[in-house]
Design a protein around this motif. Structure first.
Motif, mmCIF file in Angstrom:
data_model
loop_
_atom_site.group_PDB
_atom_site.id
_atom_site.type_symbol
_atom_site.label_atom_id
_atom_site.label_comp_id
_atom_site.label_asym_id
_atom_site.label_seq_id
_atom_site.Cartn_x
_atom_site.Cartn_y
_atom_site.Cartn_z
ATOM 1 N N VAL A 156 0.845 -1.193 0.000
ATOM 2 C CA VAL A 156 0.000 0.000 0.000
ATOM 3 C C VAL A 156 0.880 1.243 0.000
ATOM 4 N N ARG A 157 0.393 2.262 -0.680
ATOM 5 C CA ARG A 157 1.096 3.548 -0.670
ATOM 6 C C ARG A 157 0.243 4.574 0.072
ATOM 7 N N GLY A 158 0.901 5.605 0.596
ATOM 8 C CA GLY A 158 0.202 6.675 1.290
ATOM 9 C C GLY A 158 1.068 7.911 1.370
ATOM 10 N N CYS A 159 0.448 9.067 1.202
ATOM 11 C CA CYS A 159 1.191 10.326 1.253
ATOM 12 C C CYS A 159 1.598 10.629 2.691
ATOM 13 N N ARG A 160 2.855 10.861 2.907
ATOM 14 C CA ARG A 160 3.447 11.181 4.211
ATOM 15 C C ARG A 160 3.302 10.041 5.219
ATOM 16 N N GLY A 161 2.859 8.872 4.762
ATOM 17 C CA GLY A 161 2.809 7.728 5.652
ATOM 18 C C GLY A 161 1.459 7.065 5.705
ATOM 19 N N VAL A 162 1.437 5.810 6.160
ATOM 20 C CA VAL A 162 0.221 5.016 6.312
ATOM 21 C C VAL A 162 0.147 4.538 7.757
ATOM 22 N N ARG A 163 -1.062 4.611 8.321
ATOM 23 C CA ARG A 163 -1.258 4.189 9.703
ATOM 24 C C ARG A 163 -2.360 3.128 9.773
ATOM 25 N N LEU A 164 -2.169 2.194 10.710
ATOM 26 C CA LEU A 164 -3.135 1.141 10.996
ATOM 27 C C LEU A 164 -3.493 1.256 12.467
ATOM 28 N N GLU A 165 -4.766 1.538 12.763
ATOM 29 C CA GLU A 165 -5.170 1.802 14.144
ATOM 30 C C GLU A 165 -6.366 0.943 14.524
ATOM 31 N N ARG A 166 -6.527 0.753 15.838
ATOM 32 C CA ARG A 166 -7.668 0.030 16.373
ATOM 33 C C ARG A 166 -8.922 0.904 16.291
ATOM 34 N N ALA A 167 -10.019 0.263 16.021
ATOM 35 C CA ALA A 167 -11.281 1.000 16.037
ATOM 36 C C ALA A 167 -11.718 1.290 17.464
ATOM 37 N N GLY A 168 -11.593 0.302 18.356
ATOM 38 C CA GLY A 168 -11.910 0.522 19.761
ATOM 39 C C GLY A 168 -13.360 0.909 19.972
#
Length: 564
Positions: free
Chosen positions: A471-483
């Motif tokens: 995967v590509r992403g501008c200035r970075g890619v984040r994977l977070e919990r929905a919680g």
């Protein structure tokens, strides 16, 4: 030296173009001002002439009624009373004709106030003269009938008067021709002595024509009465002749209207005024309608969508519930400038050529035209065409990097078997899957969901494991919990796991949404085991000021409908 000459030439050319532009603007402004002045003066002049004509019509109607009543009352009067009235009429005619001034019904016309005053005076004077001439003619006939004068003697006398008037008119014409022959140029030049003499002769000629015409009409009337010396019929105004007295005024009005018709401001003024109210309503609608629509979406539809139950793709797809690896709370960033991936035997990598930085020479590379032949439109719209397919019989390290854009970072997301991820293919640059196993990719439409309609994402693309997404992403890619609930901008969302409860949340403030600084809705994710994926700085559809920004926004909306 070459750069200096180039700078000088650019400087001279730029200022030369500015000089030419200023000349064009000044000439256009002068032409526009002249047209406007001509239109304004012509409109005022025509209005003044029409006012004078109307006033003369009313004045003439009053004079005609009074003359009719007065003259018919003299039918039973004595010859002395008729003669006295005839003398009064002739005296009034001499006085009115002596007041004749050079005609003002010529172009260019004088100023409006002077024109209005002189035009009305001249029109009324001509009407009075015509009424008095008709009255004098009738009184003459009445006097002749009453006095018993021999008709033939009267006819001879009137004929002699006509001959005398005609001779005087011919003498005037000869004088004018001689003056024009002696002074061909000065006679047409205002302000010269010859022009003044010619104007005086022309005015005198007009009077002589009137006298000659009256003498001729009187002779004709007397000739018709030579065999009948009885009293004439009751007096009645000749309305045609009375209207003809205003012929110069009507001619001036016609000339003024013709001049106005040649003015382009007058030609466009009427049509512009006709459509101006409609155009104003359209402009007002263009200003208020978007505000009304946005207010309706913000205060009505968005709160309604927020109260609806969220989408649960895992339940609708009957997924087995295998979850993605949950990130650590302090390690949500999963991207880097480059990523080194291990390609194992029995696996294949599909990668966009622009992101393949380095690979062992032992790997076999071929071209795969589409990511998945079952989804040709999705592959084309996401740019996943003409991909490089890599195989290796031994473990191989492949480096992936965005070499054409320094702001892009690469993230690697492993989907274990049984897991599923809703993902937008616009952020996909490649994947790793088992050789010979078809890519587990499917699409799902949600036409009955208000969340889908408000976000215009009616179709969801789902990837199933086992597969590794690049995967590509501008200035970075984040994977977070929905919680217990997370909200992010829709333009940043790349995907989320199917066990996430997906819904929409209205943006916090109305004014930024009205000004286009924020979207109407943000994506909301709920679920203890669910994760969502997003890029830190979304760039698609965020290029205001470019010529194609509107078309680009329309294209992004279409792709969003198809979940791309």
């Amino acid at each position: 030296m070459r750069h200096l000459l180039t700078a000088i030439l650019r400087f001279l050319l730029r200022h030369a173009l500015q000089f030419a532009l200023f000349i064009v603007i000044l000439l256009a402004g002068r032409l526009l001002l002249a047209e406007w002045r001509a239109y304004s003066a012509g409109s005022q002049a025509v209005a003044a002439l029409r006012l004078a004509a109307d006033g003369a019509d009313h004045h003439g109607a009053g004079l005609a009624g009074a003359a009719t009543a007065r003259t018919n009352a003299l039918q039973q009067a004595s010859q002395t009373a008729i003669a006295a009235r005839l003398q009064e009429v002739q005296a009034q005619l001499r006085q009115l004709r002596a007041l004749q001034q050079p005609s003002l019904f010529t172009l260019p016309l004088p100023d409006t106030s002077t024109l209005a005053m002189h035009a009305q005076e001249e029109a009324m004077r001509r009407v009075e003269i015509e009424v008095l001439v008709q009255e004098a003619r009738y009184l003459t006939a009445l006097q002749a009938a009453i006095s018993g004068e021999d008709a033939r003697q009267t006819l001879a006398r009137l004929h002699a008067a006509h001959v005398s008037a005609y001779a005087a008119l011919q003498h005037n014409l000869r004088q004018r021709r001689e003056l024009e022959a002696q002074h061909p140029l000065a006679a047409r030049l205002p302000g010269s002595d010859a022009y003044a003499q010619l104007s005086q002769l022309e005015a005198q000629g007009q009077r002589l024509r009137d006298i000659n015409l009256q003498a001729y009409r009187a002779w004709l009337a007397q000739r018709a009465r030579t065999n009948n010396a009885s009293l004439p019929a009751p007096f009645a105004i000749d309305n045609a002749a009375l209207a003809g007295a205003q012929a110069p005024v009507q001619a001036a009005i016609t000339a003024g209207e013709a001049q106005l018709a040649r003015n382009w401001i007058a030609r466009w003024r009427g049509p512009v005024l006709d459509v101006a109210p409609t155009a104003a309503l359209l402009v007002l609608s263009a200003i208020l309608l978007p505000v009304a629509i946005k207010a309706f979406f913000y205060f009505v539809l968005a709160p309604l969508a927020s109260r609806l139950p969220p989408l649960s793709l895992a339940r609708e797809l009957q997924a087995d519930g295998a979850a993605l690896p949950l990130p650590q709370h302090d390690a949500s960033r999963i991207s880097a400038v480059s990523q080194a991936l291990q390609l194992k035997p029995g696996q294949q990598m599909l990668i966009h050529p622009a992101y393949l930085q380095s690979s062992p020479v032992s790997t076999r590379k071929r071209t795969q035209w589409l990511l998945d032949w079952r989804f040709p439109f999705t592959s084309l719209a996401a740019g996943m065409v003409a991909l490089t397919r890599l195989h290796s019989d031994v473990p191989a390290s492949v480096t992936i990097s965005a070499s054409d854009d320094p702001l892009l970072e690469i993230a690697v997301l492993h989907l274990p078997a049984g897991s599923a991820l809703v993902f937008q293919p616009r952020g996909l640059v490649g994947l790793i899957c088992d050789t010979g196993q078809p890519l587990a990719m499917s699409s799902h439409w949600r036409l009955g969901s208000l969340h889908a309609w408000l976000t215009l994402q009616l179709r969801f693309i789902v990837f199933r494991g086992p597969v590794t997404l690049i995967v590509r992403g501008c200035r970075g890619v984040r994977l977070e919990r929905a919680g217990q609930g997370r909200s992010i901008s829709q333009s940043a969302t790349l995907g989320f796991s199917t066990d996430v409860l997906y819904s929409t949340l209205r943006s916090e403030t109305f004014i930024p949404y009205l000004r286009g600084q924020q979207a109407l809705l943000n994506d909301r994710f709920d679920g203890a085991n669910g994760v969502y994926l997003y890029e830190e700085t979304p760039r698609h559809g965020k290029q205001p000021g470019k010529v194609g920004s509107w078309f680009e926004g329309f294209t992004d909306a279409i792709l969003k409908v198809f979940g791309i």
